[in-house]
Motif scaffolding. Structure first.
Motif, PDB file in Angstrom:
ATOM      1  N   GLY A  36     -39.508  15.773  40.802  1.00  0.00           N
ATOM      2  CA  GLY A  36     -38.600  16.577  41.614  1.00  0.00           C
ATOM      3  C   GLY A  36     -39.357  17.656  42.365  1.00  0.00           C
ATOM      4  N   SER A 321     -31.639  10.588  39.291  1.00  0.00           N
ATOM      5  CA  SER A 321     -32.954  10.912  39.831  1.00  0.00           C
ATOM      6  C   SER A 321     -33.924  10.999  38.667  1.00  0.00           C
ATOM      7  CB  SER A 321     -32.928  12.245  40.595  1.00  0.00           C
ATOM      8  OG  SER A 321     -32.739  13.322  39.705  1.00  0.00           O
ATOM      9  N   THR A 323     -35.566  13.472  37.770  1.00  0.00           N
ATOM     10  CA  THR A 323     -35.439  14.756  37.075  1.00  0.00           C
ATOM     11  C   THR A 323     -34.256  14.793  36.122  1.00  0.00           C
ATOM     12  OG1 THR A 323     -34.306  15.587  39.039  1.00  0.00           O
ATOM     13  CG2 THR A 323     -36.631  16.126  38.805  1.00  0.00           C
TER      14      THR A 323
END
Length: 619
Positions: A36, A321, A323
């Motif tokens: 990220g 995602s 992250t």
């Protein structure tokens, strides 16, 4: 135009233009895909904390399978960090591969019955974590100890420098040291408070696990009950309802507040944007209360004032995602809804006093909701009369709440990167609109100073046009699940009035939309205070130290401009300050219990104590 087309058509593109990167090279070329944001360490989601989390997650996985009950983390004098667990240790012949070869690890093996695996319900199932730490570190050292034997490997920028085997008297386990590379994290520093917070989360979610950070101990016996006790801003109206099974744990209570606050976790990972498990948890509570009352209650009447936490363990989590801020597994929803419903119904039937207090709060919520319905209708009728749905909002193309519907990964990334800038006045907004990225950045200009809403009821939002339009722009009237922007950024001037506006907006969000702040979506934009330049070079400086350094570099013949307002910075100059490397200060809450007292002190009626505080701190 023709010459440009000819240039493009003749640009070299043949087999020599094609390049295959190694796994570590790909991580170094595209670090954002793996961790990220990069950042410097000021924000708790900056990349250096993601690297530390990847290391500690592996140690927590050891505890989860019953191997090792202690994890020690410490900052090193050189700015690096060391994490040591007392689990089984990485198998010695695989130490180098496990930290350097992508898609290599002990979390892929599954037997015919689906249970024969070295790890279950692990956070990291993609074989990437330690490899990313290694690739993005200036120095990386791993030591594995197993049954009196050890293996140590030393890397620099992902390249193996040396390795050695030996014998040891130390207990089994894995030790990792890493120093993030300035190449990816220029000027980085670890903030102890961000690491402490992560250690506390690990303790709450893993009852019986002992953690330490720089000698400070973190331990929890009651799990999520301890979390709720630490996070609630006021006393609960009834003892928290708590449930735990092998794969699901949750706890919740109501407070006198009308804010909803939730903390959700998957395999120990804090999912600050929630996801399937959180929405299913909330639906399960609603269904249980409806079953108890034999009514179809309004969801807000049941949930307003709740502070709750839910943690699940899942074999194959799918996050939106790398992250891991939001869970995407849709197949688990029905199971969680039914398990939560059944557990809550059982507790309420067995505890008539608890049920009575919960339903009393629901009735109170219903009364308040009906009181503001008329005000809400009036506000909506007024909004219909305007030529635009939200006057003055210059919206963007991609929005956070659109992400699940987007199929392409790059579009999902843009949704998560969406920003709403709340600017001070039309002149600053005009500069931002000219310099912004219209795909991910929206701008909403304020008209002077907003109302001080401390101590005011929620209907204030519907009576105050500006607050109403901010709420509509954010999309959070019904639920935080509908939040339209990944970041809400206060962009006020660097003067007394600008700081006051900043405080008034923070008060607005903490009063009416506290979960938005607690889930780390609110930021303050830093813009340069000074421009120092001569005929050849220009420096933009964010503080006096940077200004003095720029003066020293330029020497004689320089000029200094002090920016007071954002409108003083020309549109041509403004672009980089809201670009990918813009400086954002997160608005964090260290102690939820102190919010009301803090707002009362700074934003309430003038008091002798505040006057004395100001006088003592004047410079």
């Amino acid at each position: 135009m023709a010459s440009q087309e000819a240039s493009i058509s003749t640009r070299k593109y043949d087999d020599s233009s094609i390049r295959t990167l190694s796994a570590l090279e790909h991580i170094q070329q595209r670090p954002g895909m793996y961790i990220g944001r990069l950042g410097t360490g000021d924000h708790p989601d900056d990349g250096i904390y993601v690297l530390l989390k990847e290391v500690v997650d592996n140690s927590v996985d050891e505890f989860t399978v019953g191997a090792g009950k202690r994890i020690e983390v410490a900052l090193a004098d050189d700015g690096g960090v060391t994490a040591r667990d007392y689990g089984r240790g990485i198998p010695l012949d695989s130490v180098v591969a496990c930290v350097s070869q992508i898609n290599t690890g002990g979390k892929f093996m599954t037997g015919a019955d689906g249970e024969d695996r070295a790890f279950a319900c692990s956070i990291g199932l993609n074989g990437v974590g330690l490899k990313a730490v290694n690739a993005l570190s200036k120095s990386f050292v791993v030591i594995s100890r197993r049954h009196g034997h050890s293996r140590k490997a030393i890397f620099a920028e992902g390249a193996l420098l040396s390795e050695e085997r030996g014998s040891t008297m130390d207990p089994d386990g894995t030790e990792v040291y890493f120093l993030p590379s300035e190449r990816f994290f220029p000027g980085f520093h670890f903030e102890a408070k961000h690491i402490r917070r992560r250690m506390q989360h690990y303790a709450w979610l893993n009852s019986g696990l002992s953690l330490s950070f720089n000698g400070e101990k973190f331990f929890s016996r009651r799990g999520l009950l301890d979390l709720l006790e630490a996070k609630q801003e006021s006393e609960p109206l009834y003892p928290p309802l708590h449930y735990r099974s092998d794969t699901l744990e949750f706890a919740f209570s109501h407070t006198s507040s009308f804010n909803e606050s939730y903390y959700s976790f998957v395999n120990g990972q804090y999912t600050n944007d929630g996801g399937t498990h959180l929405s299913a948890f909330k639906e399960g509570i609603l269904k249980a209360v409806n079953e108890i009352t034999q009514k179809s209650l309004d969801a807000d009447d049941v949930r307003n004032g709740i502070i709750g936490a839910v943690a699940i363990r899942l074999d194959s989590p799918i996050f939106e995602s790398q992250t891991k801020n939001k869970l995407g597994n849709t197949e688990i929803r029905v199971g969680i809804v039914n398990e939560v419903r059944k557990a809550v119904v059982e507790v309420l039937y067995k505890n008539p006093e608890l049920k009575s207090k919960l339903l009393e709060k629901v009735t109170q919520n219903e009364t308040v909701r009906k009181q503001i319905q008329a005000v809400r209708r009036e506000a909506r009728e007024q909004a219909k009369k305007t030529s635009l749905k939200i006057p003055k909002l210059r919206d963007c193309k991609f929005h956070l709440c659109d992400a699940p519907a987007r199929r392409k990964e790059e579009e999902k990334i843009k949704c998560s990167e969406s920003v709403l800038f709340l600017t001070e006045g039309d002149s600053a907004a005009a500069n931002m609109v000219s310099a912004r990225d219209p795909e991910t950045q929206a701008v909403f200009p304020l008209r002077g100073k907003p109302l001080n809403c401390y101590g005011k009821k929620k209907e204030t939002i519907y009576k105050n046009e500006e607050f109403y339009y901010i709420m509509q722009a954010l999309g959070v009237e019904a639920s935080m699940d509908d939040l339209r922007y990944g970041r809400v950024v206060i962009a006020s001037d660097a003067d007394v009035d600008g700081f006051h506006i900043r405080n008034l907006l923070i008060t607005f969000f903490l009063t009416y939309f506290q979960p938005l702040v607690l889930s780390e979506h609110l930021f303050i934009l830093e813009t340069p205070l000074f421009r120092v330049r001569n005929k050849k070079k220009t420096y933009y400086c964010f503080n006096e130290r940077e200004r003095d350094e720029a003066i020293a570099k330029l020497g004689k013949g320089h000029e200094i401009t002090r920016f007071k307002g954002l409108g003083e910075i020309s549109p041509n100059e403004f672009g980089p300050f809201i670009g990918p490397d813009m400086r954002l200060l997160p608005v964090n809450v260290d102690n939820v219990r102190e919010i009301d007292g803090m707002l009362g002190f700074f934003m309430g009626d003038n008091t002798p104590s505040r006057r004395d505080y100001i006088m003592e701190n004047l410079r």
